[in-house]
Design an enzyme around this catalytic site. Structure first.
Site, PDB file in Angstrom:
ATOM      1  N   LYS A   1      97.530 -25.056  48.051  1.00 21.23           N
ATOM      2  CA  LYS A   1      98.707 -25.238  47.164  1.00 21.23           C
ATOM      3  C   LYS A   1      99.014 -24.113  45.908  1.00 21.23           C
ATOM      4  CE  LYS A   1      99.564 -30.302  47.800  1.00 21.23           C
ATOM      5  NZ  LYS A   1      99.543 -31.576  47.371  1.00 21.23           N
TER       6      LYS A   1
ATOM      7  N   ARG B   1      92.380 -33.599  52.178  1.00 18.37           N
ATOM      8  CA  ARG B   1      93.474 -33.301  53.029  1.00 18.37           C
ATOM      9  C   ARG B   1      93.551 -31.868  53.036  1.00 18.37           C
ATOM     10  NH1 ARG B   1      98.603 -32.489  52.735  1.00 18.37           N
ATOM     11  NH2 ARG B   1     100.063 -33.496  54.463  1.00 18.37           N
TER      12      ARG B   1
END
Ligand SMILES: Nc1nc2ncc(COP(=O)(O)O)nc2c(=O)[nH]1
Length: 285
Positions: A221, A261
């Site tokens: 991210k 994840r």
């Protein structure tokens, strides 16, 4: 605190690893790589071979600014991939905000519904999940991706995210979802700036201590890319943030996360096993 057991899902006694298969042309970090169903299926099987406990199949990009895809297109993307992976015995989750897609995914063999909106995007979702009787990831969300960063305003992000998540939990329990099926997720990068993400990671115990399993999605991210920016301030490219992702996985697994994840499975699978060894030696699990 022992690693939580979520009904119908693997319980390896350590933090689980959820491998990401985005069947999308435009996801932020791997958009297009697995848009073809056969490639997506192959990739899911490869991630299982690398140690993934779960494969998360999504058909709609949620990157900041993303526009929605139609229900029909989302179904077209995810159902064949879920069907094929489930037929191989792979534990599959569906990453969707739509009740109809969740229903079709469970019918195709998905064992968990991963709803980044926590039931806010589709009011029918909680009832659909309750009827399906599968685990349900309730992620912290403050509206769709196209303008969500305008809502990244917090006084105390850790407390507010916890409180907003618990109010979502109350709402979905009202609709019949079994509390044993609930998984919480802080929603890193969703209506959050970098400092918010770091605070949530630094205080993961606040969500962990609610007693619900916690899923963390930090993989590749933007806040990691910003942390690793070059001397000229250019953020590290997404695909070069896998090592930082592994560091986050080991730290959150050591802090008691239920699952991480991730896009790259092997190194993260190693990281959560190191964390499990450490927690075992400390007598925590
Ligand atoms: N539960 C959960 N699901 C998610 N789905 C998509 C993305 C966006 O990342 P991607 O585009 O790489 O899938 N992040 C999350 C997340 O943090 N948590």
């Amino acid at each position: 605190m022992s690693a939580a057991a979520v009904p119908g899902l693997p319980t390896p006694g350590r933090c689980l690893v959820m491998g990401v298969v985005n069947v999308t042309p435009d996801s932020f970090s791997d958009g297009g790589a697995w848009f073809d169903a056969d490639k997506a299926i192959r990739h899911g099987l490869d991630l299982v071979a690398e140690g993934a406990d779960l494969i998360d199949v999504g058909g709609e990009s949620t990157r900041p600014g993303a526009q929605r895809v139609s229900r029909e297109e989302e179904l077209r993307r995810v159902v064949p991939v879920i069907e094929a992976l489930a037929a191989e015995g792979v534990p599959v989750s569906v990453d969707t905000m739509r009740a109809e897609v969740a229903e079709a995914a469970v019918a195709a063999g998905a064992r968990l519904v991963n709803d980044v909106s926590g039931g806010l995007a589709d009011p029918d979702m909680p009832r659909a999940v309750a009827a399906a009787g599968v685990p349900y990831v309730v992620m912290h969300w403050r509206g769709h991706s196209h303008d969500m960063q305008t809502r990244a305003v917090y006084g105390d992000v850790v407390r507010e995210v916890r409180d907003e998540l618990l109010s979502r939990v109350d709402a979905v329990l009202e609709e019949g979802v079994d509390p044993a099926m609930i998984v919480l997720d802080p929603g890193l990068g969703f209506a959050k700036h970098a400092e918010h993400n770091w605070s949530l990671l630094a205080h993961l115990d606040v969500l962990r201590d609610t007693g619900y399993p916690v899923l963390v999605g930090a993989s590749r991210k933007r806040f990691l890319g910003r942390l690793l920016a070059g001397p000229d301030g250019t953020p590290r490219p997404f695909a070069d943030c896998d090592d930082a992702t592994v560091a986050v996985s080991s730290l959150v697994a050591a802090a008691g996360a239920w699952c991480v994840r991730v896009h790259r499975v092997r190194p993260n699978a190693d990281a959560v096993r190191v964390a499990a060894a450490l927690r075992t030696a400390a007598g925590e699990i």
